[in-house]
Scaffold this motif. Structure first.
Motif, PDB file in Angstrom:
ATOM      1  N   VAL A   4      19.271  -2.691 -32.231  1.00  0.00           N
ATOM      2  CA  VAL A   4      19.744  -2.036 -31.007  1.00  0.00           C
ATOM      3  C   VAL A   4      18.578  -2.001 -30.028  1.00  0.00           C
ATOM      4  O   VAL A   4      17.489  -1.551 -30.352  1.00  0.00           O
ATOM      5  CB  VAL A   4      20.217  -0.598 -31.320  1.00  0.00           C
ATOM      6  CG1 VAL A   4      20.637   0.116 -30.038  1.00  0.00           C
ATOM      7  CG2 VAL A   4      21.352  -0.635 -32.319  1.00  0.00           C
ATOM      8  N   THR A   5      18.812  -2.503 -28.826  1.00  0.00           N
ATOM      9  CA  THR A   5      17.735  -2.533 -27.836  1.00  0.00           C
ATOM     10  C   THR A   5      17.571  -1.146 -27.213  1.00  0.00           C
ATOM     11  O   THR A   5      18.458  -0.292 -27.314  1.00  0.00           O
ATOM     12  CB  THR A   5      18.051  -3.538 -26.715  1.00  0.00           C
ATOM     13  OG1 THR A   5      19.205  -3.054 -26.000  1.00  0.00           O
ATOM     14  CG2 THR A   5      18.317  -4.921 -27.266  1.00  0.00           C
ATOM     15  N   GLU A   8      20.379  -0.513 -24.765  1.00  0.00           N
ATOM     16  CA  GLU A   8      21.644  -0.156 -25.425  1.00  0.00           C
ATOM     17  C   GLU A   8      21.597   1.297 -25.906  1.00  0.00           C
ATOM     18  O   GLU A   8      22.573   2.041 -25.800  1.00  0.00           O
ATOM     19  CB  GLU A   8      21.904  -1.080 -26.612  1.00  0.00           C
ATOM     20  CG  GLU A   8      22.379  -2.460 -26.187  1.00  0.00           C
ATOM     21  CD  GLU A   8      22.385  -3.462 -27.342  1.00  0.00           C
ATOM     22  OE1 GLU A   8      23.073  -4.475 -27.218  1.00  0.00           O
ATOM     23  OE2 GLU A   8      21.682  -3.242 -28.353  1.00  0.00           O
ATOM     24  N   ARG A   9      20.421   1.696 -26.421  1.00  0.00           N
ATOM     25  CA  ARG A   9      20.290   3.059 -26.915  1.00  0.00           C
ATOM     26  C   ARG A   9      20.456   4.053 -25.747  1.00  0.00           C
ATOM     27  O   ARG A   9      21.121   5.068 -25.879  1.00  0.00           O
ATOM     28  CB  ARG A   9      18.926   3.248 -27.590  1.00  0.00           C
ATOM     29  CG  ARG A   9      18.907   4.472 -28.468  1.00  0.00           C
ATOM     30  CD  ARG A   9      17.677   4.570 -29.338  1.00  0.00           C
ATOM     31  NE  ARG A   9      17.536   3.471 -30.257  1.00  0.00           N
ATOM     32  CZ  ARG A   9      16.396   2.824 -30.502  1.00  0.00           C
ATOM     33  NH1 ARG A   9      15.298   3.150 -29.863  1.00  0.00           N
ATOM     34  NH2 ARG A   9      16.346   1.831 -31.363  1.00  0.00           N
ATOM     35  N   ARG A  63      22.534   8.676 -35.715  1.00  0.00           N
ATOM     36  CA  ARG A  63      22.449   7.212 -35.757  1.00  0.00           C
ATOM     37  C   ARG A  63      23.303   6.623 -36.884  1.00  0.00           C
ATOM     38  O   ARG A  63      23.517   5.415 -36.925  1.00  0.00           O
ATOM     39  CB  ARG A  63      20.989   6.761 -35.906  1.00  0.00           C
ATOM     40  CG  ARG A  63      20.378   7.085 -37.230  1.00  0.00           C
ATOM     41  CD  ARG A  63      18.944   6.562 -37.372  1.00  0.00           C
ATOM     42  NE  ARG A  63      18.408   6.846 -38.674  1.00  0.00           N
ATOM     43  CZ  ARG A  63      17.935   8.029 -39.060  1.00  0.00           C
ATOM     44  NH1 ARG A  63      17.929   9.032 -38.212  1.00  0.00           N
ATOM     45  NH2 ARG A  63      17.483   8.219 -40.287  1.00  0.00           N
TER      46      ARG A  63
END
Ligand code: SF4
Length: 205
Positions: A4-5, A8-9, A63
């Protein structure tokens, strides 16, 4: 699984804050638990408590959930509307701690109410201050988990304080929201007569 970049986060965080999406651990159709009738119980990820006997420790971290849109959950609710109507069931939000993602909870519960679906919130009450008056007005039932009646033991069992749960319970009573108080009797931990009596006092107050 793809990494996850950072972008994106941040987008996920913004969507959760707005309540258009939530980190959802899982959901299931259940009968005779989590409220009356047959219910769609949505387990939201993330919890501020650290119960020694946690039945679902993989829901503690946000998460560990999947980012799900409000629309996706509403579509699923609509699919089961006839089951709810036949059994007197509805929607239950559980976790984890659903009020960890209170904006999503408020929007989803409101969408359920607009469709005439019974709504329930399964919570420890620790984040009760995050529940808006609008959310309380849309709730038909709160399942309030009181982990311990003694402050000292509550802290030992959960790592947090009991006071926020008590004040949320008072708020529910003042607002006239029906509540089922739930208490887990753990042998050797929460089962002392003093602790059980303290829980009974809380329920009676
Ligand atoms: S409140 Fe529930 S999900 Fe959170 S740690 Fe306690 S038992 Fe686990």
């Amino acid at each position: 699984m793809a990494a996850v970049t950072v972008a994106e986060r941040s987008a996920g965080l913004a969507a959760r804050r707005a309540g258009s999406h939530a980190s959802v651990h899982s959901w299931e159709l259940v009968t005779a638990v989590d409220g009356p009738g047959t219910r769609l119980t949505v387990f939201l990820a993330g919890c501020p408590l650290r119960c020694l006997y946690c039945h679902n420790p993989d829901t503690m971290a946000i998460r560990h959930g999947r980012l799900v849109s409000l629309d996706e959950v509403v579509r699923r609710l609509e699919r089961y509307q006839h089951v709810f109507a036949t059994t007197g069931g509805g929607l239950t939000l559980s976790g984890g701690e659903p009020l960890f993602q209170s904006a999503f909870v408020e929007r989803l519960v409101n969408q359920a109410k607009l469709r005439g679906i019974h709504t329930a919130l399964d919570t420890s009450g620790y984040l009760g201050a995050r529940a808006s008056n609008e959310l309380l007005a849309d709730l038909d039932l709160v399942l309030l988990d009181v982990k311990s009646g003694s402050e000292e033991l509550y802290q030992r069992v959960t790592g947090r304080q009991l006071a926020p749960t008590l004040s949320f319970g008072r708020r529910l009573a003042d607002a006239g929201v029906p509540a089922w108080v739930r208490f887990v009797l753990v042998p050797g931990l929460t089962d002392t007569p003093d602790n059980v009596a303290a829980v009974a006092d809380i329920v009676a107050a």
